[in-house]
Design an enzyme around this catalytic site. Structure first.
Site, PDB file in Angstrom:
ATOM      1  N   ASP A 147       0.868  -1.165   0.000  1.00 23.97           N
ATOM      2  CA  ASP A 147       0.000   0.000   0.000  1.00 23.97           C
ATOM      3  C   ASP A 147       0.910   1.222   0.000  1.00 23.97           C
ATOM      4  O   ASP A 147       2.107   1.125   0.257  1.00 23.97           O
ATOM      5  CB  ASP A 147      -0.886  -0.033   1.241  1.00 23.97           C
ATOM      6  CG  ASP A 147      -2.009   0.981   1.179  1.00 23.97           C
ATOM      7  OD1 ASP A 147      -2.111   1.706   0.172  1.00 23.97           O
ATOM      8  OD2 ASP A 147      -2.787   1.052   2.148  1.00 23.97           O
ATOM      9  N   ASP A 149      -7.445  -7.904  -0.440  1.00 19.54           N
ATOM     10  CA  ASP A 149      -6.737  -7.981   0.843  1.00 19.54           C
ATOM     11  C   ASP A 149      -7.666  -7.457   1.917  1.00 19.54           C
ATOM     12  O   ASP A 149      -8.589  -6.688   1.642  1.00 19.54           O
ATOM     13  CB  ASP A 149      -5.461  -7.133   0.820  1.00 19.54           C
ATOM     14  CG  ASP A 149      -5.756  -5.661   1.070  1.00 19.54           C
ATOM     15  OD1 ASP A 149      -5.503  -5.180   2.193  1.00 19.54           O
ATOM     16  OD2 ASP A 149      -6.272  -4.974   0.142  1.00 19.54           O
TER      17      ASP A 149
END
Length: 379
Positions: free
Chosen positions: A95, A274
């Site tokens: 991320d 996720d």
């Protein structure tokens, strides 16, 4: 079949569900896929051998914001990147810190140049820009890097959502320039995914998806969902975006979600997922199974000596009884939290594996419609 970054193998006969393969220098990823979250270089409470052997994870996540704070990129570079630091030989996705722009709103200041955070650890100031985030993600060593963005709250009004999306696009232009002008690190290929924002407004989502589609990057993420909006609105936004994103690139829905959220999103053409839910809920005593959701704190399991989940394939499911696991949870034993975390992650990986098999067989929608009421039930 020519080996590109992503090869689409099949689409379900009665839905937009897809099966494919993402090719990285650390190995292939069979989609649809769920990616366990390893925020600070570890999937909480889970050993690497369990990730590899019981859970059978093909790719895991790291978080740029948290890894930048601890251990820091200097240490990661000395180790040869996050793969070597944590001993993981399969792909890693990072991320960009964009979710922290949302989740840490109380300790950050957003500017055109970037975002200033006050560290949640010691209060020290750090400033994230599109340029230095690209460098941080390269130094972490991700196979797949996310562009720096703002994760817009699901309850934002349209003006805020539009302003946020436009800023995310300006940041994306800077991310791409920085990414394309810097080399891959550690001797393997790194890939950049832009993120589609636009909150719950179809026209904004369409605008973002068209703009990002025309950039022709290796893959695309869908962000800013499961952050306060109703589930049906999330599914609507997925459909809007996937009608526009190219079919020959992987689509990653960020931070989602429950097993049934995942099955619904797969039906709408999402490839990658996720979420912290499997481990977080496991640490709170809840597990997902093929027969429904179980709260292992409940008294009903006190003298139930059957296997944790007889239908599951995870090693832990056949090692421990429900009564024993409940005892561990009530005794605040770490082993109980580990068992439930491993179980949940293994279940999520079993779920997407089964989804893939049914897509390849052409009967995904029928299968999904049959299992949804069962896995959503409460035992």
């Amino acid at each position: 079949m020519e080996k590109t970054f992503f090869n689409l193998q099949a689409t379900d006969a009665n839905s937009a569900a897809r099966a494919g393969v993402v090719h990285t220098d650390h190995g292939d990823i069979l989609t649809p896929i769920f990616m366990p979250v390893g925020t600070v270089g570890t999937v909480k409470g889970v050993h690497r051998r369990e990730l590899e052997d019981e859970i059978k994870a093909q790719i895991i996540l790291g978080n740029t914001y948290h890894l930048y704070l601890r251990p820091g990129t200097k240490i990661l570079q000395q180790a040869g990147g996050l793969h070597k630091f944590e001993g993981w030989t399969r792909p890693i996705l990072t991320d960009s810190g964009g979710y922290q722009v949302f989740s840490l709103a109380a300790i950050r200041k957003m500017k055109e140049e970037g975002v200033e955070f006050a560290s949640h650890i010691d209060g020290r100031k750090l400033f994230f820009t599109p340029e230095n985030v690209m460098q941080i993600e390269r130094e972490i060593g991700a196979d797949i890097m996310m562009a720096f963005d703002e994760c817009t709250p699901g309850t934002a009004d349209k003006k805020y959502a539009k302003d946020s999306m436009d800023r995310t696009h300006r940041w994306l232009d800077r991310c791409i320039q920085a990414f394309d002008s810097t080399p891959d690190l550690y001797g393997y290929k790194q890939h950049l995914f832009p993120i589609v924002q636009g909150c719950v407004y179809p026209d904004l989502r369409q605008e973002a998806a068209k703009r990002l589609r025309d950039l022709n990057r290796d893959g695309y993420a869908i962000g800013g969902l499961a952050v306060g909006e109703p589930a049906e609105k999330m599914y609507e936004m997925i459909e809007v975006v996937n009608d526009i994103l190219p079919t020959d690139k992987p689509r990653y829905l960020m931070g989602v979600g429950t097993p049934w959220n995942i099955l619904e999103a797969i039906e709408r053409g999402v490839d990658m997922f996720d979420c912290v839910m499997p481990t977080r809920n496991g640490r709170n005593g809840q597990i997902f199974t093929w027969n429904g959701v179980m709260n292992m704190r409940n008294k009903k399991w006190e003298d139930d000596f059957s296997e944790l989940d007889p239908c599951g394939t995870a090693y832990v499911d056949h090692q421990y009884s429900r009564a024993y696991v409940r005892h561990l949870i009530h005794s605040d034993e770490m082993l109980g939290l580990q068992i439930l975390s491993i179980h949940n992650l293994a279940f999520y990986l079993e779920l997407v594996k089964a989804a893939r098999e049914h897509i390849l067989a052409g009967d995904y929608k029928q299968w999904k419609d049959s299992v949804m009421p069962v896995i959503m039930s409460r035992l």
